[in-house]
Design a protein around this motif. Structure first.
Motif, PDB file in Angstrom:
ATOM      1  N   SER A  31      40.478  45.285  42.707  1.00  0.00           N
ATOM      2  CA  SER A  31      39.074  45.112  42.323  1.00  0.00           C
ATOM      3  C   SER A  31      38.703  43.637  42.213  1.00  0.00           C
ATOM      4  N   ARG A  61      28.537  51.467  40.080  1.00  0.00           N
ATOM      5  CA  ARG A  61      28.263  51.290  38.654  1.00  0.00           C
ATOM      6  C   ARG A  61      27.458  52.442  38.066  1.00  0.00           C
ATOM      7  N   GLY A  97      35.969  49.143  39.646  1.00  0.00           N
ATOM      8  CA  GLY A  97      36.200  47.786  39.157  1.00  0.00           C
ATOM      9  C   GLY A  97      35.641  46.729  40.076  1.00  0.00           C
ATOM     10  N   TYR A 100      32.070  45.834  39.168  1.00  0.00           N
ATOM     11  CA  TYR A 100      31.939  45.038  37.940  1.00  0.00           C
ATOM     12  C   TYR A 100      32.460  43.612  38.154  1.00  0.00           C
ATOM     13  N   MET A 101      33.542  43.473  38.896  1.00  0.00           N
ATOM     14  CA  MET A 101      34.063  42.139  39.181  1.00  0.00           C
ATOM     15  C   MET A 101      33.097  41.347  40.057  1.00  0.00           C
ATOM     16  N   GLU A 103      29.837  41.491  39.973  1.00  0.00           N
ATOM     17  CA  GLU A 103      28.789  40.972  39.094  1.00  0.00           C
ATOM     18  C   GLU A 103      29.296  39.809  38.245  1.00  0.00           C
ATOM     19  N   SER A 104      30.541  39.876  37.810  1.00  0.00           N
ATOM     20  CA  SER A 104      31.110  38.789  37.006  1.00  0.00           C
ATOM     21  C   SER A 104      31.208  37.503  37.816  1.00  0.00           C
ATOM     22  N   SER A 146      33.821  37.557  30.964  1.00  0.00           N
ATOM     23  CA  SER A 146      33.344  38.778  31.612  1.00  0.00           C
ATOM     24  C   SER A 146      34.470  39.491  32.345  1.00  0.00           C
ATOM     25  N   LEU A 147      35.319  38.733  33.025  1.00  0.00           N
ATOM     26  CA  LEU A 147      36.447  39.337  33.741  1.00  0.00           C
ATOM     27  C   LEU A 147      37.417  40.001  32.771  1.00  0.00           C
ATOM     28  N   ASN A 150      35.970  43.199  31.631  1.00  0.00           N
ATOM     29  CA  ASN A 150      36.067  44.204  32.694  1.00  0.00           C
ATOM     30  C   ASN A 150      37.473  44.783  32.798  1.00  0.00           C
ATOM     31  N   PHE A 153      37.921  47.132  29.992  1.00  0.00           N
ATOM     32  CA  PHE A 153      37.116  48.321  30.279  1.00  0.00           C
ATOM     33  C   PHE A 153      37.820  49.233  31.283  1.00  0.00           C
ATOM     34  N   LEU A 154      38.381  48.655  32.337  1.00  0.00           N
ATOM     35  CA  LEU A 154      39.032  49.458  33.371  1.00  0.00           C
ATOM     36  C   LEU A 154      40.296  50.138  32.845  1.00  0.00           C
TER      37      LEU A 154
END
Length: 219
Positions: A31, A61, A97, A100-101, A103-104, A146-147, A150, A153-154
């Motif tokens: 990801s 997402r 993932g 989300y990555m 966007e980060s 942020s990473l 994430n 979260f993952l």
């Protein structure tokens, strides 16, 4: 609290944690690669590819990981494609993932002022060198919190893997509760297991962010 019960089934939790961490690690690494490539596509506004990345990010997402896993594990066999639960877990986690990555990394790249790139080009650096030595180090430093979030979260999202018969931490916990009715002990071990996986990542992310900022990145 039945300590003997916890000692008896501790090896099961260790095996489940190993499986969870293995699949999560592979999915997170993939990801990160997806996110980096996709964010660069958006950063350079590549025709057509930018639109495809945007569609991918929104699709990923806005659909639950469990739905994605069900599609891979139960849906694909309808057209003759059969994947192992482990591979479904890796693909599903990578697909989710990656969005989300993206966007980060995109947010991090957006914090670097264009004038820095222009100055680098005026000094004789190529576009690639400018990205490698000027833009990306700053963007990566800004993206660290942020990473890290994430990644945590993952790993937590792996709790839905039990839906496709993967013997992860949640699967083991539900089995023990269903067989022995030791709800408190099983859930306590589940909480401890996730804390053991996630707390070091959170602490490492915080430490890395501070060091990068002290080194002058991300300010």
């Amino acid at each position: 609290m039945d300590i003997s019960f916890m000692e008896r089934f501790l090896p099961l939790y260790l095996e489940a944690a190993k499986l969870t961490l293995t699949i999560a690690s592979i999915g997170i690494l993939i990801s990160l690669v997806i996110g980096l490539v996709a964010s660069l596509v958006l950063y350079y506004r590549m025709p057509l590819l930018s639109q495809l990345v945007t569609v991918y990010v929104e699709l990923s997402r806005n659909t639950p990981l469990l739905v994605q896993l069900f599609f891979l594990y139960f849906g694909l066999p309808k057209i003759g494609i059969r994947l192992s639960p482990e591979l479904c877990g890796v693909i599903g986690l990578s697909f989710l993932g990656g969005a989300y990555m993206t966007e980060s990394f995109r947010s991090g790249l957006g914090t670097v002022e264009k004038i820095q790139t222009e100055s680098a080009l005026s000094l004789g650096l190529s576009g690639g060198q400018s990205m490698r030595y000027i833009v990306f180090p700053q963007a990566a430093a800004v993206s660290v919190p942020s990473l890290t979030a994430n990644i945590i979260f993952l790993i937590k999202e792996t709790s839905v893997f039990s839906g496709i018969a993967l013997a992860d931490l949640m699967y083991v916990t539900k089995d023990l509760i269903g067989i022995y009715y030791q709800t408190t002990e099983a859930l306590f071990m589940l909480v401890i297991a996730y804390l053991a996986l996630l707390l070091p990542i959170s602490l490492f992310g915080t430490l890395l962010e501070r060091r990068l900022r002290n080194a002058g990145f991300g300010n």
